[in-house]
Design an enzyme around this catalytic site. Structure first.
Site, PDB file in Angstrom:
ATOM      1  N   LYS A 118       0.708  -1.139   0.469  1.00 55.28           N
ATOM      2  CA  LYS A 118      -0.038  -0.158   0.205  1.00 55.28           C
ATOM      3  C   LYS A 118       0.543   1.246   0.058  1.00 55.28           C
ATOM      4  CE  LYS A 118      -3.455  -1.726   2.808  1.00 55.28           C
ATOM      5  NZ  LYS A 118      -4.663  -2.157   2.158  1.00 55.28           N
ATOM      6  N   GLU A 202      -2.004   7.498   7.830  1.00 53.47           N
ATOM      7  CA  GLU A 202      -2.318   7.992   6.750  1.00 53.47           C
ATOM      8  C   GLU A 202      -4.000   9.563   7.350  1.00 53.47           C
ATOM      9  OE1 GLU A 202      -3.566   5.955   2.983  1.00 53.47           O
ATOM     10  OE2 GLU A 202      -5.685   5.775   3.939  1.00 53.47           O
ATOM     11  N   HIS A 237     -14.055  -2.468   7.704  1.00 51.33           N
ATOM     12  CA  HIS A 237     -13.879  -2.251   7.013  1.00 51.33           C
ATOM     13  C   HIS A 237     -14.196  -3.151   5.336  1.00 51.33           C
ATOM     14  CE1 HIS A 237     -12.389   1.147   9.263  1.00 51.33           C
ATOM     15  NE2 HIS A 237     -11.889  -0.049   9.964  1.00 51.33           N
ATOM     16  N   ARG A 293      -6.317  -8.183  -9.352  1.00 51.75           N
ATOM     17  CA  ARG A 293      -7.616  -9.521  -9.473  1.00 51.75           C
ATOM     18  C   ARG A 293      -8.377  -8.905  -9.559  1.00 51.75           C
ATOM     19  NH1 ARG A 293      -8.579  -8.022  -3.059  1.00 51.75           N
ATOM     20  NH2 ARG A 293     -10.523  -7.557  -3.657  1.00 51.75           N
TER      21      ARG A 293
HETATM   22  P1  ADP Z   1      -7.950  -3.478   2.764  1.00 51.67           P
HETATM   23  O1  ADP Z   1      -7.176  -3.617   2.035  1.00 51.67           O
HETATM   24  O2  ADP Z   1      -7.182  -3.663   4.427  1.00 51.67           O
HETATM   25  O3  ADP Z   1      -9.418  -4.166   2.738  1.00 51.67           O
HETATM   26  P2  ADP Z   1      -8.126  -0.694   2.241  1.00 51.67           P
HETATM   27  O4  ADP Z   1      -7.366   0.096   2.176  1.00 51.67           O
HETATM   28  O5  ADP Z   1      -8.919  -1.247   1.168  1.00 51.67           O
HETATM   29  O6  ADP Z   1      -8.464  -1.698   3.076  1.00 51.67           O
HETATM   30  O7  ADP Z   1      -9.696   0.185   3.061  1.00 51.67           O
HETATM   31  C1  ADP Z   1     -10.878  -0.683   3.379  1.00 51.67           C
HETATM   32  C2  ADP Z   1     -11.684   0.257   3.959  1.00 51.67           C
HETATM   33  O8  ADP Z   1     -11.285   1.187   4.557  1.00 51.67           O
HETATM   34  C3  ADP Z   1     -12.107   1.688   3.055  1.00 51.67           C
HETATM   35  O9  ADP Z   1     -13.464   1.025   2.189  1.00 51.67           O
HETATM   36  C4  ADP Z   1     -12.749   3.335   4.087  1.00 51.67           C
HETATM   37  O10 ADP Z   1     -14.220   2.146   4.797  1.00 51.67           O
HETATM   38  C5  ADP Z   1     -11.717   2.385   5.106  1.00 51.67           C
HETATM   39  N1  ADP Z   1     -10.394   3.085   5.119  1.00 51.67           N
HETATM   40  C6  ADP Z   1      -9.489   3.170   4.690  1.00 51.67           C
HETATM   41  N2  ADP Z   1      -8.309   4.091   4.681  1.00 51.67           N
HETATM   42  C7  ADP Z   1      -9.384   4.785   5.170  1.00 51.67           C
HETATM   43  C8  ADP Z   1      -9.007   6.233   5.612  1.00 51.67           C
HETATM   44  N3  ADP Z   1      -7.843   6.730   5.744  1.00 51.67           N
HETATM   45  N4  ADP Z   1      -9.630   7.186   5.783  1.00 51.67           N
HETATM   46  C9  ADP Z   1     -10.902   6.635   6.328  1.00 51.67           C
HETATM   47  N5  ADP Z   1     -11.481   4.824   6.128  1.00 51.67           N
HETATM   48  C10 ADP Z   1     -10.358   4.682   5.692  1.00 51.67           C
END
Ligand code: ADP
Length: 450
Positions: A118, A202, A237, A293
């Site tokens: 990431k 972040e 999430h 994917r």
């Molecule tokens: P993973 O790869 O573990 O699924 P992601 O980075 O895709 O994690 O994030 C999944 C979810 O987490 C997002 O759709 C959102 O709901 C929440 N999220 C991630 N980063 C943030 C952020 N900086 N601020 C608010 N919500 C976040």
């Protein structure tokens, strides 16, 4: 034209069947693999040939690279489709396939590796001019330094595992006092779940929307997007309801976001199908990550574009050029997907595996069900709790909601608790009906309790 004679599907459940359907339509023979508890699973029956991988634990079965490649070779398969989860985003596996003379149906191992971090992918996109949220440019090493950066970014912040996925290891931090603990905990979880303890910080957006773009790229430099999806309704999430297109999308925003999505694909030398995920808040959007994917929710994009993403993946893997130009891809109507999980939504989404004693799937206009279950099927406890994807299409959003409600009414799954009653409540929620959702929708609406 035949693209491959035989394809091995290194997965299970609904997605294995979805991929085999694509193969069957293209006249390609299919090879299934299965673990002990999946001996009688639907994907095993659907395939032309099926071979046992090993015992239930994924390490011995669906993550067993050596065994999968051995079966591919001995069965005469020419390509391997990894589906999602398991080995789908494992660059080592994609490389291993290549070394063993198997075509990996997905992007190059280099793209998977680049996007698997990431932090690394954020760097790359930041440099390419794609908007990203303020973040620590390196993995957190020193707590005092982390405190300083978090203060600059401004609380709340989120601690994330760089190698993370599935919402694992993410922690929201409201103030400086909580930061040290969150980092230590995040590193521990990251190390045990992903074998890489790198975490970063972040900016945390309080009520963002999750909006993503499906992209499709060939090996000849042609790239298109297949429009957007809204995936804001999540639990822990993880997505629960997805729809396409995003209900608040405007032509102007789509223009900007799709341009960024294609820039992400270009900057990483991407080919095959992929998803660029963004968070959106108050008119601004930020690159979150790219999933290298086929996604669970590819179905809704297929329904609004008429493009069969799995067949496109196979064609791209066989070095075909994309036949669609961006102008050919027309958006038609609206589609919604409800993930039906064997979980108790009234008890914190605890998994509820067991035997399905009655089963009747819905049908009729605009309904698509992708599932790997049937009457008498015993859901094994050790795999994903998602048992079915219920999708509806309508000429507009309201019709797709109406059809989804009707399909939920028709759907009978008895013997295990499922998320169906929760979906029923969501489809009746006034905020959802107005397209007014965000990633905290479920907690805020309290509809899992209704
Ligand atoms: P993973 O790869 O573990 O699924 P992601 O980075 O895709 O994690 O994030 C999944 C979810 O987490 C997002 O759709 C959102 O709901 C929440 N999220 C991630 N980063 C943030 C952020 N900086 N601020 C608010 N919500 C976040």
């Amino acid at each position: 034209m035949s693209y491959f004679n035989k394809v091995l599907i290194a997965n299970r459940g609904e997605i294995a069947i979805r991929i085999m359907r694509g193969c069957r339509e293209l006249g390609i023979e299919t090879v299934a693999v299965f673990s002990e508890p999946d001996r009688n699973a639907l994907h095993v029956k659907y395939a032309d040939e099926a071979y046992l991988l090993g015992a239930a634990p994924p390490k011995e079965s669906y993550l067993n690279m050596d065994r999968i490649l051995k079966i591919a070779k001995s069965s005469g398969a020419e390509a391997i489709h990894p589906g999602y989860g398991f080995l789908a985003e494992n660059s080592k596996f994609a490389k291993y396939c290549e070394e063993e003379g198997q075509t990996f149906i997905g992007p190059s191992w280099k793209s998977i590796e680049a996007m698997g971090s990431k932090l690394g992918s954020k760097h790359m996109m930041d440099k390419a001019g794609v908007p990203v949220l303020p973040y620590t440019h390196d993995g957190v090493k020193d707590i005092d330094e982390a405190k300083r950066v978090a203060k600059d970014i401004g609380y709340p912040v989120i601690v994330k595992a760089s190698a993370g996925g599935g919402g694992i290891g993410m922690q929201i931090v409201e103030n400086e006092e909580e930061l040290e603990n969150a980092i230590e905990k995040g590193m521990r979880i990251a190390e045990s779940a992903f074998g890489d303890s790198t975490v970063f910080i972040e900016k945390y957006l309080v009520k963002p929307r999750h909006i993503e773009f499906q992209v499709l790229c060939d090996k000849h430099g042609n790239r298109v997007h297949l429009y957007d999806r809204e995936c804001s309704i999540q639990r822990r999430h993880q997505k629960l309801v997805e729809e396409a297109p995003c209900p608040i999308m405007t032509d102007e925003l789509r223009e900007r976001m799709s341009e960024s999505a294609l820039k992400v694909a270009e900057a990483s030398g991407y080919y095959n199908a992929g998803t660029v995920e963004f968070l959106y808040s108050e008119g601004n959007y930020y690159f979150m990550e790219m999933n290298t994917r086929l996604q669970v929710e590819h179905t809704v994009t297929e329904m609004i574009t008429g493009v069969d993403i799995v067949k496109q993946q196979i064609k791209v893997a066989a070095d075909e050029e994309l036949r669609h130009s961006q102008e050919d891809i027309r958006l038609n109507g609206h589609a919604i997907e409800c993930r039906i999980n064997a979980e108790d939504p009234l008890n914190n989404f605890t998994a509820d595996p067991g035997k399905i004693v009655r089963y009747r799937s819905p049908g009729g206009p605009g309904i698509r069900v992708d599932s790997g279950i049937h009457m008498g099927y015993a859901i094994p406890p050790m795999y994903d709790s998602m048992i079915s994807k219920l999708c509806s299409w309508g000429s507009d959003r309201q019709e797709s909601i109406d059809r989804m409600r009707r399909a939920i009414y028709e759907y009978v799954i008895l013997g295990v608790k499922t998320t169906l009653p929760l979906h029923h409540a969501i489809m009746r929620n006034s905020h959802f009906i107005n397209g007014d959702t965000h990633t905290h929708f479920l907690q805020e609406e309290h509809i899992q309790k209704s």
